[in-house]
Design a protein around this motif. Sequence first.
Motif, PDB file in Angstrom:
ATOM      1  N   SER A  10     -21.137  12.708 -21.467  1.00 24.59           N
ATOM      2  CA  SER A  10     -21.262  12.969 -22.898  1.00 24.59           C
ATOM      3  C   SER A  10     -20.166  13.928 -23.368  1.00 24.59           C
ATOM      4  O   SER A  10     -19.608  13.762 -24.460  1.00 24.59           O
ATOM      5  CB  SER A  10     -22.653  13.512 -23.234  1.00 24.59           C
ATOM      6  N   TRP A  20     -24.448   8.259 -27.576  1.00 24.62           N
ATOM      7  CA  TRP A  20     -25.897   8.485 -27.650  1.00 24.62           C
ATOM      8  C   TRP A  20     -26.667   7.186 -27.919  1.00 24.62           C
ATOM      9  O   TRP A  20     -27.793   7.019 -27.432  1.00 24.62           O
ATOM     10  CB  TRP A  20     -26.173   9.515 -28.752  1.00 24.62           C
ATOM     11  N   GLU A  49     -31.750  10.778 -24.296  1.00 21.62           N
ATOM     12  CA  GLU A  49     -31.375  12.193 -24.416  1.00 21.62           C
ATOM     13  C   GLU A  49     -31.885  12.752 -25.754  1.00 21.62           C
ATOM     14  O   GLU A  49     -31.630  12.167 -26.794  1.00 21.62           O
ATOM     15  CB  GLU A  49     -29.845  12.343 -24.380  1.00 21.62           C
ATOM     16  N   PHE A 104     -26.824  15.198 -35.857  1.00 20.47           N
ATOM     17  CA  PHE A 104     -27.530  14.483 -34.789  1.00 20.47           C
ATOM     18  C   PHE A 104     -28.983  14.214 -35.163  1.00 20.47           C
ATOM     19  O   PHE A 104     -29.566  13.223 -34.716  1.00 20.47           O
ATOM     20  CB  PHE A 104     -27.401  15.241 -33.462  1.00 20.47           C
ATOM     21  N   ASN A 147     -27.450   5.905 -24.799  1.00 23.49           N
ATOM     22  CA  ASN A 147     -28.226   6.829 -23.970  1.00 23.49           C
ATOM     23  C   ASN A 147     -29.313   7.489 -24.822  1.00 23.49           C
ATOM     24  O   ASN A 147     -29.373   8.715 -24.934  1.00 23.49           O
ATOM     25  CB  ASN A 147     -27.306   7.901 -23.361  1.00 23.49           C
ATOM     26  N   VAL A 151     -28.117  16.824 -27.103  1.00 24.36           N
ATOM     27  CA  VAL A 151     -26.815  16.262 -27.466  1.00 24.36           C
ATOM     28  C   VAL A 151     -26.080  17.208 -28.418  1.00 24.36           C
ATOM     29  O   VAL A 151     -24.887  17.498 -28.229  1.00 24.36           O
ATOM     30  CB  VAL A 151     -26.992  14.854 -28.087  1.00 24.36           C
TER      31      VAL A 151
END
Lengths: 237, 237
Positions: free
Chosen positions: A167, B183, B189, B105, B186, B194
């Motif tokens: 990441s 992200w 997470e 995010f 993934n 993050v």
Amino acid sequence: MHAEQPAVRTGRAKRLPRAVRERQIMDAAVEVFSRLGFHAASMDEISEVAGISKPMLYAYLGSKEELFATCIRREATRMMEAIAHGVEPDQPPDVQLWSGLRAFFGFVGENRASWQVLHRQASSQGGPFAEELADLRGRAIGLVAALLLHSSGFPDGPRDGGKEAESLAAALVGAGESLADWWLDNPEEPAGVVAARLMNLVWMGFGDLVAGNVWHPPSRRAPEVDTDIGGSTPPAG
Amino acid sequence: MHAEQPAVRTGRAKRLPRAVRERQIMDAAVEVFSRLGFHAASMDEISEVAGISKPMLYAYLGSKEELFATCIRREATRMMEAIAHGVEPDQPPDVQLWSGLRAFFGFVGENRASWQVLHRQASSQGGPFAEELADLRGRAIGLVAALLLHSSGFPDGPRDGGKEAESLAAALVGAGESLADWWLDNPEEPAGVVAARLMNLVWMGFGDLVAGNVWHPPSRRAPEVDTDIGGSTPPAG
């Protein structure tokens, strides 16, 4: 590339070895695509710049779409090689990162047409070209993640299947990509300044920059490398 | 958006105010585009999910291309508003940055369909959609550059016409964009993890991370925010 045998110039142009001829065509194509964009670039113009006939152009590298995809792939490979060769793996982590950033911005600076084709043209075309670009981004992230894992930045190794390194690598690659794109519109900034800004951002962080702590290359300070990055007077270092 | 008057439900569905109807259609369209991609998404499917007839769909928002462009623009505006509202301008620079990253995010985490349409679909389509995306990126860079200039990160103001702040903003926006894209692949997470990784990367920098110095949110430590980012044991504080 330099290791290739020079063509024996005894006959007509078409006696050139295929690899040499293809390289000439792709050099011409990258130049024309970057200058005119994919849509406006014509096979006429590319064949003229390459100095071959249009039927030969099609015979060697196929349609305009195929030629463009081949160009993206070649430029991507050249860029990845330049970065991989630029990184000094035996150095401390900061010098490794710095050498990688220098190699990346050095490549972009010396190959603006490549970057224009790779990034802007491929993005704006979408479809299979955007996929080539996504593939390149994935390879770059993999390379950076491997460097992070093998540098002392992660002394305990991948505790989470490498997600952490991956990441951070994704963030770093995105930062480099976006900054290089910004640079296309601000070409008057020297490569060293642009590379030093990203180095300071990701190595020192804004926290240090606010406090006036700036990162400097370890041994030499090339005159063109202005690492002054904001904040107050940098400490001697 | 919440301030809008509720529709008076006295008649048929088409009595709904135009703004409400359009919002319903775009919600449906974003969902279908993100699930199927631009090409596979059909106006049949979108009209079915939106609960209106296909002729009405065309009458309200035009062709599939126009609808897609409208979706991109709306989602881009929603995202920019979420970030602008999330930033706490009276806080110290690190908290400003953290609040902006949390807002970004947070938005992506709660609006994965938006991000899928905004970023992946728009990128893979190219053409005018890629231009919308480039325009969004430009606006985000402008917002971040303004924040940098007005925070204490650049106490002397723009000494170089703002180029320094603008280039760092371009790097930061690219990092966020690339990390949010990572992200998507993934999703397990947590948003806080993050966001904290990017915060640590750009605020502390790798230099501090290698030394085990990790940034923590100032007042509270929400249980889901794992700011452990690599390196050895973080210091208390």
